[in-house]
Design a protein around this motif. Structure first.
Motif, PDB file in Angstrom:
ATOM      1  N   ARG A   4      -6.333 -17.803 -36.634  1.00 29.43           N
ATOM      2  CA  ARG A   4      -5.223 -18.066 -37.564  1.00 29.43           C
ATOM      3  C   ARG A   4      -4.509 -19.369 -37.189  1.00 29.43           C
ATOM      4  N   ALA A   5      -4.275 -19.577 -35.887  1.00 29.04           N
ATOM      5  CA  ALA A   5      -3.598 -20.799 -35.438  1.00 29.04           C
ATOM      6  C   ALA A   5      -4.430 -22.032 -35.773  1.00 29.04           C
ATOM      7  N   VAL A   6      -5.732 -21.957 -35.589  1.00 25.35           N
ATOM      8  CA  VAL A   6      -6.614 -23.084 -35.899  1.00 25.35           C
ATOM      9  C   VAL A   6      -6.594 -23.375 -37.402  1.00 25.35           C
ATOM     10  N   GLU A   7      -6.612 -22.348 -38.224  1.00 34.57           N
ATOM     11  CA  GLU A   7      -6.554 -22.543 -39.674  1.00 34.57           C
ATOM     12  C   GLU A   7      -5.232 -23.176 -40.090  1.00 34.57           C
ATOM     13  N   ASP A   8      -4.132 -22.721 -39.491  1.00 36.05           N
ATOM     14  CA  ASP A   8      -2.820 -23.313 -39.788  1.00 36.05           C
ATOM     15  C   ASP A   8      -2.780 -24.780 -39.390  1.00 36.05           C
ATOM     16  N   LEU A   9      -3.306 -25.090 -38.213  1.00 41.49           N
ATOM     17  CA  LEU A   9      -3.323 -26.479 -37.750  1.00 41.49           C
ATOM     18  C   LEU A   9      -4.220 -27.334 -38.639  1.00 41.49           C
ATOM     19  N   SER A  10      -5.307 -26.770 -39.095  1.00 41.46           N
ATOM     20  CA  SER A  10      -6.196 -27.502 -39.990  1.00 41.46           C
ATOM     21  C   SER A  10      -5.480 -27.852 -41.288  1.00 41.46           C
ATOM     22  N   ASP A  11      -4.699 -26.915 -41.801  1.00 42.05           N
ATOM     23  CA  ASP A  11      -3.927 -27.184 -43.024  1.00 42.05           C
ATOM     24  C   ASP A  11      -2.913 -28.300 -42.795  1.00 42.05           C
ATOM     25  N   VAL A  12      -2.270 -28.281 -41.637  1.00 42.03           N
ATOM     26  CA  VAL A  12      -1.281 -29.316 -41.324  1.00 42.03           C
ATOM     27  C   VAL A  12      -1.956 -30.680 -41.225  1.00 42.03           C
ATOM     28  N   VAL A  13      -3.089 -30.737 -40.562  1.00 39.38           N
ATOM     29  CA  VAL A  13      -3.809 -32.004 -40.407  1.00 39.38           C
ATOM     30  C   VAL A  13      -4.261 -32.529 -41.774  1.00 39.38           C
ATOM     31  N   ALA A  14      -4.739 -31.645 -42.631  1.00 42.65           N
ATOM     32  CA  ALA A  14      -5.166 -32.070 -43.967  1.00 42.65           C
ATOM     33  C   ALA A  14      -3.984 -32.630 -44.758  1.00 42.65           C
ATOM     34  N   ALA A  15      -2.825 -31.974 -44.670  1.00 43.97           N
ATOM     35  CA  ALA A  15      -1.639 -32.457 -45.380  1.00 43.97           C
ATOM     36  C   ALA A  15      -1.200 -33.811 -44.831  1.00 43.97           C
ATOM     37  N   GLN A  16      -1.261 -33.965 -43.516  1.00 46.09           N
ATOM     38  CA  GLN A  16      -0.878 -35.239 -42.909  1.00 46.09           C
ATOM     39  C   GLN A  16      -1.842 -36.349 -43.316  1.00 46.09           C
TER      40      GLN A  16
END
Length: 63
Positions: A13-25
């Motif tokens: 879950r943490a990796v998926e959340d971080l992936s979403d943040v990186v994509a938005a950035q």
């Protein structure tokens, strides 16, 4: 074993959340990069226009 499964689930879950943040950035960086390019082009055009303007030390014709 159950504890490990829970930890793995949390990590996934943490990796998926971080992936979403990186994509938005990445999207925001792309947008800002395009904006900076447009502003740089606009400034270059403005500076090119100053080359055609009369010098500041030259008095206007009505003086």
């Amino acid at each position: 074993m159950r504890e490990l499964e829970e930890r793995v689930a949390h990590l996934i879950r943490a990796v998926e959340d971080l992936s979403d943040v990186v994509a938005a950035q990445a999207s925001e960086i792309d947008r800002l990069t395009r904006m900076v390019g447009m502003l740089a082009a606009r400034e270059a055009e403005r500076e090119a226009g100053f080359a055609e303007a009369p010098e500041a030390s030259v008095k206007p014709p009505h003086w």
